[in-house]
Design an enzyme around this catalytic site. Structure first.
Site, mmCIF file in Angstrom:
data_model
loop_
_atom_site.group_PDB
_atom_site.id
_atom_site.type_symbol
_atom_site.label_atom_id
_atom_site.label_comp_id
_atom_site.label_asym_id
_atom_site.label_seq_id
_atom_site.Cartn_x
_atom_site.Cartn_y
_atom_site.Cartn_z
ATOM 1 N N GLU A 71 -8.576 20.711 6.218
ATOM 2 C CA GLU A 71 -7.279 21.000 6.872
ATOM 3 C C GLU A 71 -7.498 21.738 8.192
ATOM 4 O O GLU A 71 -6.809 21.488 9.181
ATOM 5 C CB GLU A 71 -6.400 21.839 5.945
ATOM 6 C CG GLU A 71 -5.884 21.024 4.761
ATOM 7 C CD GLU A 71 -4.949 21.824 3.887
ATOM 8 O OE1 GLU A 71 -5.425 22.798 3.269
ATOM 9 O OE2 GLU A 71 -3.760 21.499 3.835
ATOM 10 N N GLU A 97 -7.474 19.039 -3.603
ATOM 11 C CA GLU A 97 -6.603 20.056 -4.205
ATOM 12 C C GLU A 97 -5.958 19.628 -5.522
ATOM 13 O O GLU A 97 -5.817 20.445 -6.433
ATOM 14 C CB GLU A 97 -5.493 20.456 -3.208
ATOM 15 C CG GLU A 97 -5.936 21.400 -2.113
ATOM 16 C CD GLU A 97 -6.604 20.707 -0.929
ATOM 17 O OE1 GLU A 97 -6.890 19.501 -1.026
ATOM 18 O OE2 GLU A 97 -6.847 21.383 0.084
#
Ligand code: NAD
Length: 683
Positions: free
Chosen positions: A105, A125
């Site tokens: 990210e 995730e």
């Protein structure tokens, strides 16, 4: 500045190095250090651009997962990414090793990404019960579209650098001198920002999105984090980015503190503890090149496939020519179907199979380094087979038994060198199931255990070490579970109700569907062999014996706990079985009552926790959490529920002890309440 971040200047380019070994995890010090570095970059007129790179052999390979269990410390990752975006100077990420989760990210928050060949990126995730919380669900779709993002984010897929280049995630893939290339790239970008947030919202094709979502939900077992990830990814095409980012962050925070995410973190840390303990074993493994598998039945052929796929040379031996031919056929069919479905190339399959041979002659095992016995589950047959193995194997070959229940100490004791004997308990289908139990006998040498571990690793299994005991770890817990389910049959439930309750809870299959699938006759034979030693006062449910005496051995004969009309694989309730169950209740003087689904699940979980506590007290397992790993990887226990040890921890000792007393009353004679002190000390 925190010392997890080092900076130096290459003329007008600032090089920011994340140095937080071993994986450069994005901890609070890393985040603070990055913010400080960006502030310096903004304020220094000599500097025109920057490169972020990882020290050692990886970029930021993930977040510090321990932080997820606590209130998140400031600064949080979105603030770092905002600072990168707001900085007027371009910042390039140089990716090597892995850029995963928050690391990826961060890279998506930069103006460009350069990767070295072999690097991987991904957003895993969902495997921890959360969603990307720092823009992953908004920035990735702007690069690769909604459908592809659903596919990758919902499965937590890792993408290799060449694929990332093809998808437009990275700008360049280099063979060497990553930092040098990244500096040159950054210098060329000087003055120009390329924020992903400024790319137009991705267009979505309703049919394509629906299809991708359905696939992802099915594969992701409909878990909340998968549903939320899809929702967030779709927001990227319908909401302004800042609004969508705020929703993403709030959703991430909600999921992060959920019991499900906590349970998945428990599994993650349990596995990490297990691997740390296993790698602490300083003893050198013996080299293994050739494996001989004795017995070409259900397990032997699967074990042969598991070994061949890992590149071992394999000799498959069976005394029965027909069984041997069937085993060989199964192995070859496995690779043919992999070729047909595009999972393996013809050339690769040919190479693997060129290392495969079969025989019914014992002389063929003479060169094997490891011999795995998977013959009938009968102690006398095993003794005979080990005698033959000893007569033909090399003196330094290691000898393993795949027995499910038999006493491997007794098998070892009858050999001339018991130090080389141990258990390698695979699960069916052996080429698929991740779990392998390594059974350490009283006499097994440290080298044999080290070799078993390195073998397990090479064939891609998750190994847990068990002492030699009836059923080892997994089958001991499973037996207690099944026994409890049989008690509930006798007390008022029917198979479908129990199976449904447990499948709704998340088990891959209920216990009666499992019994029908694997065949009731095996357990029946075992019960008969132990009948003489059973305490006659112990509660004993006769229902499975009655079914077996009627020839209802399960799916293979079209009838067991369920009926299977016209060869169907899905069991249908059978009124005749209900009648057998009602009669068994009456014969035991039990008046049948109603069961709620949560009561069924609760009794099963308590029975499992109780058995784990026994295993800990008896030192069959040296680490309670290994039992959670075993159940998830070998018995279809839902990973997102954490496992019995996690559930015990959530319950607390006092409540657990009270509930175990109630369970003991319901279960009757033979149910022994375990002392739970050692279990709770281990948490
Ligand atoms: P199986 O009946 O399918 O196969 C056993 C094979 O061993 C047969 O092909 C038979 O011909 C061969 N055999 C028997 N005696 C032999 C001898 N003296 N020499 C050479 N070959 C001989 O049995 P299986 O289900 O594959 O089980 C094998 C072992 O694995 C058992 O100990 C069982 O408890 C264990 N196990 C089974 C499962 C399972 O789900 N089936 C799971 C884990 C462990």
């Amino acid at each position: 500045m925190a010392n997890k971040i080092k900076i130096h200047h290459d003329q007008d380019v600032m090089v920011i190095t994340v140095d937080n070994p071993p994986i450069n995890a994005g901890s609070v010090e890393v985040r603070q250090g990055l913010l400080d570095a960006i502030n310096i970059l903004r304020g220094d007129d000599q500097l025109k651009s920057a490169v972020i790179i990882g020290a050692g052999n990886t970029f930021i390979a993930g977040s510090d997962i321990k932080e997820f269990s606590l209130p998140l410390a400031e600064p949080q990752l979105p603030a770092v990414i905002t600072a990168i975006e707001n900085c007027g100077k371009p910042i390039v990420c140089a990716l090597h090793g892995a850029a995963l989760g928050g690391g990826f990210e961060l890279a998506l928050g930069c103006d460009a990404r350069i990767a070295i060949e072999g690097a991987v990126v991904g957003l895993p995730e969902v495997t921890l019960g959360i969603i990307p919380g720092a823009g992953g669900t908004q920035r990735l779709p702007r690069l690769i579209g909604i459908e592809k993002s659903i596919e990758l984010i919902c499965a937590g897929t890792r993408i290799r650098a060449d694929e990332a280049l093809r998808l437009g995630i990275v700008s360049e893939v280099v063979q060497e001198n990553l930092l040098g290339h990244a500096i040159t790239f950054a210098r060329k970008m000087s003055g120009g920002k390329q924020r992903i947030r400024e790319i137009a919202s991705p267009r979505s094709n309703a049919d394509g999105v629906l299809l991708a979502s359905q696939k992802a939900l099915k594969a992701g077992k409909n878990r909340p984090q998968v549903q939320k990830a899809i929702e967030m990814i779709c927001n990227s095409s319908s909401l302004p980015i800042d609004e969508a980012l705020a929703i993403e962050r709030a959703t991430f925070q909600d999921l992060r503190v959920s019991t499900e995410a906590k349970a998945l973190r428990h599994q993650f840390f349990s596995e990490r503890k297990l691997y740390k303990a296993l790698s602490a074993n300083a003893v050198q493994a013996q080299p293994v090149n050739q494996v001989a598998v004795i017995g070409a039945g259900t397990m032997g052929s699967g074990i042969a496939i598991a070994c061949l796929s890992a590149g071992y040379a394999v000799v498959l031996l069976d005394q029965n020519e027909v069984a041997l031919a069937n085993g060989v056929k199964k192995v070859k069919e496995f690779y043919n179907s992999r070729i047909r479905t595009g999972k393996i190339s013809e050339g690769k399959a040919e190479i693997l199979l060129s290392r495969f041979s079969e025989s019914s002659e014992w002389a063929f095992i003479a060169d094997a380094d490891l011999i795995i016995e998977a013959v009938f589950e009968d102690i006398n047959v095993k003794h005979e087979v080990f005698k033959k193995i000893e007569a033909h194997a090399r003196a330094d070959a290691l000898l393993a038994s795949n027995t499910s229940y038999l006493d491997i100490d007794a098998i070892a004791a009858k050999t001339s060198n018991p130090s080389r004997v141990f258990g390698l308990h695979f699960f069916s289908p052996a080429q698929v199931m991740k779990l392998i139990e390594i059974v350490r006998c009283k006499t097994t040498s440290a080298v044999a255990i080290a070799t078993a571990l390195s073998f397990a690793k090479r064939i891609g299994k998750t190994p847990v070490i068990s002492a030699n005991a009836f059923g080892f770890i997994g089958n001991r817990i499973y037996s207690a579970y099944r026994r409890q389910c049989e008690f509930m049959l006798e007390e008022g439930a029917y198979p479908k109700q129990i199976d449904n309750a447990l499948e709704e809870y998340g088990f891959t299959m209920g216990p009666f569907a499992v019994a029908d699938m694997s065949g009731l006759d095996i357990a029946w034979a075992m019960r008969k062999s132990y009948a003489a030693t059973r305490n006659p006062q112990d509660r004993y449910v006769t229902i499975p014996d009655t079914l077996c005496s009627l020839g209802r051995f399960g799916q293979k004969v079209g009838a067991g706990y369920y009926q299977y009309p016209d060869g169907s694989k899905a069991g249908v309730d059978d009124p005749f079985v209900h009648q057998i169950i009602d009669e068994a209740s009456a014969a035991s003087g039990i008046s049948r009552g109603a069961f709620a689904s949560d009561e069924i699940v609760n009794r099963v979980l308590l029975a499992m926790i109780n058995e784990v506590a026994h295993l800990v007290n008896e030192k069959i397992t040296s680490e309670a959490t290994d039992c959670d790993i075993a159940l998830v990887n070998g018995y279809g226990f839902p990973r997102w529920r954490g496992g019995p040890v996690f559930i015990a921890g959530e319950m607390g000792q006092e409540k657990l002890n009270n509930e175990l007393r109630i369970l003991a009353d319901a279960s009757g004679h033979g149910f022994v309440i375990a002392d739970t002190d050692a279990l709770f000390h281990s948490l």
